[in-house]
Write a protein that holds these residues in place. Structure first.
Motif, PDB file in Angstrom:
ATOM      1  N   UNK A 150       0.831  -1.180   0.000  1.00  0.00           N
ATOM      2  CA  UNK A 150       0.000   0.000   0.000  1.00  0.00           C
ATOM      3  C   UNK A 150       0.877   1.244   0.000  1.00  0.00           C
ATOM      4  N   UNK A 151       0.452   2.243  -0.720  1.00  0.00           N
ATOM      5  CA  UNK A 151      -0.790   2.514  -1.404  1.00  0.00           C
ATOM      6  C   UNK A 151      -0.672   2.085  -2.864  1.00  0.00           C
ATOM      7  N   UNK A 152      -1.789   1.667  -3.459  1.00  0.00           N
ATOM      8  CA  UNK A 152      -1.786   1.213  -4.840  1.00  0.00           C
ATOM      9  C   UNK A 152      -2.598   2.125  -5.751  1.00  0.00           C
ATOM     10  N   UNK A 153      -2.829   3.367  -5.326  1.00  0.00           N
ATOM     11  CA  UNK A 153      -3.492   4.289  -6.242  1.00  0.00           C
ATOM     12  C   UNK A 153      -4.443   5.287  -5.637  1.00  0.00           C
ATOM     13  N   UNK A 237       0.850   6.183  -3.797  1.00  0.00           N
ATOM     14  CA  UNK A 237      -0.072   5.579  -4.745  1.00  0.00           C
ATOM     15  C   UNK A 237       0.383   5.642  -6.184  1.00  0.00           C
ATOM     16  N   UNK A 238       1.155   6.660  -6.549  1.00  0.00           N
ATOM     17  CA  UNK A 238       1.647   6.801  -7.913  1.00  0.00           C
ATOM     18  C   UNK A 238       2.634   5.675  -8.233  1.00  0.00           C
ATOM     19  N   UNK A 239       3.646   5.522  -7.381  1.00  0.00           N
ATOM     20  CA  UNK A 239       4.663   4.490  -7.602  1.00  0.00           C
ATOM     21  C   UNK A 239       4.085   3.086  -7.453  1.00  0.00           C
ATOM     22  N   UNK A 240       3.212   2.916  -6.456  1.00  0.00           N
ATOM     23  CA  UNK A 240       2.627   1.604  -6.219  1.00  0.00           C
ATOM     24  C   UNK A 240       1.778   1.134  -7.373  1.00  0.00           C
ATOM     25  N   UNK A 241       0.987   2.039  -7.944  1.00  0.00           N
ATOM     26  CA  UNK A 241       0.120   1.686  -9.068  1.00  0.00           C
ATOM     27  C   UNK A 241       0.949   1.342 -10.299  1.00  0.00           C
ATOM     28  N   UNK A 245       0.978  -2.361 -12.143  1.00  0.00           N
ATOM     29  CA  UNK A 245       0.564  -2.521 -13.535  1.00  0.00           C
ATOM     30  C   UNK A 245       1.719  -2.943 -14.434  1.00  0.00           C
ATOM     31  N   UNK A 246       2.932  -2.550 -14.085  1.00  0.00           N
ATOM     32  CA  UNK A 246       4.098  -3.013 -14.845  1.00  0.00           C
ATOM     33  C   UNK A 246       4.233  -4.523 -14.719  1.00  0.00           C
ATOM     34  N   UNK A 250       4.006  -7.272 -17.839  1.00  0.00           N
ATOM     35  CA  UNK A 250       5.024  -8.275 -18.155  1.00  0.00           C
ATOM     36  C   UNK A 250       4.397  -9.664 -18.184  1.00  0.00           C
ATOM     37  N   UNK A 251       3.510  -9.937 -17.233  1.00  0.00           N
ATOM     38  CA  UNK A 251       2.858 -11.244 -17.190  1.00  0.00           C
ATOM     39  C   UNK A 251       2.042 -11.468 -18.465  1.00  0.00           C
TER      40      UNK A 251
END
Length: 329
Positions: A150-153, A237-241, A245-246, A250-251
């Motif tokens: 956390x935080x994710x966005x 939240x910016x870095x976490x999101x 998503x990166x 990749x997945x």
């Protein structure tokens, strides 16, 4: 706020925002049916359009355990705070959060815009201990192993104090989720060296090192997110999101590899890394159980978010979080 309390044997009511998400409403019926199959005591309180009502009626859901309330508005993702609170009171998202605030539902789930959901949750449910709420999700860290991030966005821009708030929330959640007495907390950074990172992460590090009752272990880099090096990973939240998503991107690249490459990619990827298995982020720090589903979630992923909402209700997570935070003082 009259939060309902429940156990495994009592009825669990989950309010569903039926108008959010990038894929429309096709996944709602399947997710409700999945939750009803898994939990005989589950009841859905679905808010949405007349079209969604028709979709639900064509499905195989148990209408003895589903109530539908027609709503007439959808909140745009880029809405201003004042508009969310004043102009969209008849929206499905507003009404779903309101159902939790009024005690008509134990939890709610939405695939709508993160910004509006956070605004409504803070306004209608209020916050715990004056802490900054944050979106928190389980991160796979090996077969049967998880960490929280956390935080994710919820907060694109964060201060050092915000990161410390997230540390307190993550510590309380990890104690409840994993039964840990002293969860290992780490800040996501560009390096693990003492002097690496911005002034914000440096200040947060200094504050957490001086705090009592928190097991802060230092910095963690993005390539170690899925390795179990920390029980709680703290970031803005910016870095976490972006990090989340990166990893999902990749997945998908490996999953959609052409020809024979797809065969070997499928052999090489562990099943525990499947992204849809971890859909459903908890909005920690508000006095109610709010679960944010990925906006692009399909039927399976939204069903997982629905299950997260049921689990949060069964454990009365929001109330347990408040009690745990009070003990940190």
């Amino acid at each position: 706020m009259g939060l309902l309390k429940t156990t495994d044997s009592k009825e669990v009511i989950v309010a569903v925002d039926g108008s959010g998400g990038d894929r429309g409403m096709v996944h709602i019926a399947g997710a409700v049916n999945f939750a009803q199959t898994m939990y005989p005591n589950f009841k859905a309180l679905v808010f949405g359009s007349a079209l969604l009502h028709d979709e639900l009626k064509r499905s195989r859901i148990d209408w003895n355990r589903c109530e539908f309330v027609e709503t007439y508005q959808v909140i745009p993702q880029d809405s201003q705070v004042s508009d969310v609170l004043e102009r969209y009171t008849r929206s499905s998202m507003y009404q779903a959060v309101l159902a939790v605030q009024e005690g008509r539902a134990h939890s709610m789930v939405s695939a709508g815009g993160t910004g509006p959901l956070v605004v409504l949750s803070r306004h209608l449910l209020s916050t715990m201990e004056n802490l900054r709420p944050a979106l928190c999700a389980r991160m796979p860290a090996g077969p049967g192993r998880y960490s929280l991030m956390l935080d994710l966005g919820a907060n694109a821009q964060c201060s050092a104090q915000d990161l410390c708030d997230f540390a307190r929330l993550g510590d309380a959640a990890a104690r409840l989720y994993f039964g840990l007495e002293a969860p290992r907390l780490a800040i996501l950074n560009v390096g693990t060296e003492e002097l690496k990172g911005s002034h914000v992460v440096q200040e947060a590090k200094a504050r957490l090192e001086a705090s009592k009752g928190l097991n802060f272990t230092g910095f963690i880099e993005a390539d170690r997110i899925f390795c179990g090096d920390a029980d709680v990973i703290i970031t803005d939240g910016f870095s976490g999101n972006i990090a989340l998503k990166s990893a999902e991107g990749v997945y998908r690249i490996f999953s959609n590899a052409p020809g024979i490459k797809r065969f070997f990619a499928k052999m090489g990827k562990p099943d525990w890394l499947l992204p849809w298995q971890y859909n459903g982020s908890l909005l920690l720090g508000v006095k109610g159980n709010v679960i944010k589903s990925h906006g692009n979630a399909g039927k399976e992923a939204f069903a997982v978010a629905m299950v997260e909402a049921v689990k949060a209700a069964q454990s009365d997570l929001a109330a347990a979080m408040q009690d745990n935070l009070a003990l940190q003082k």
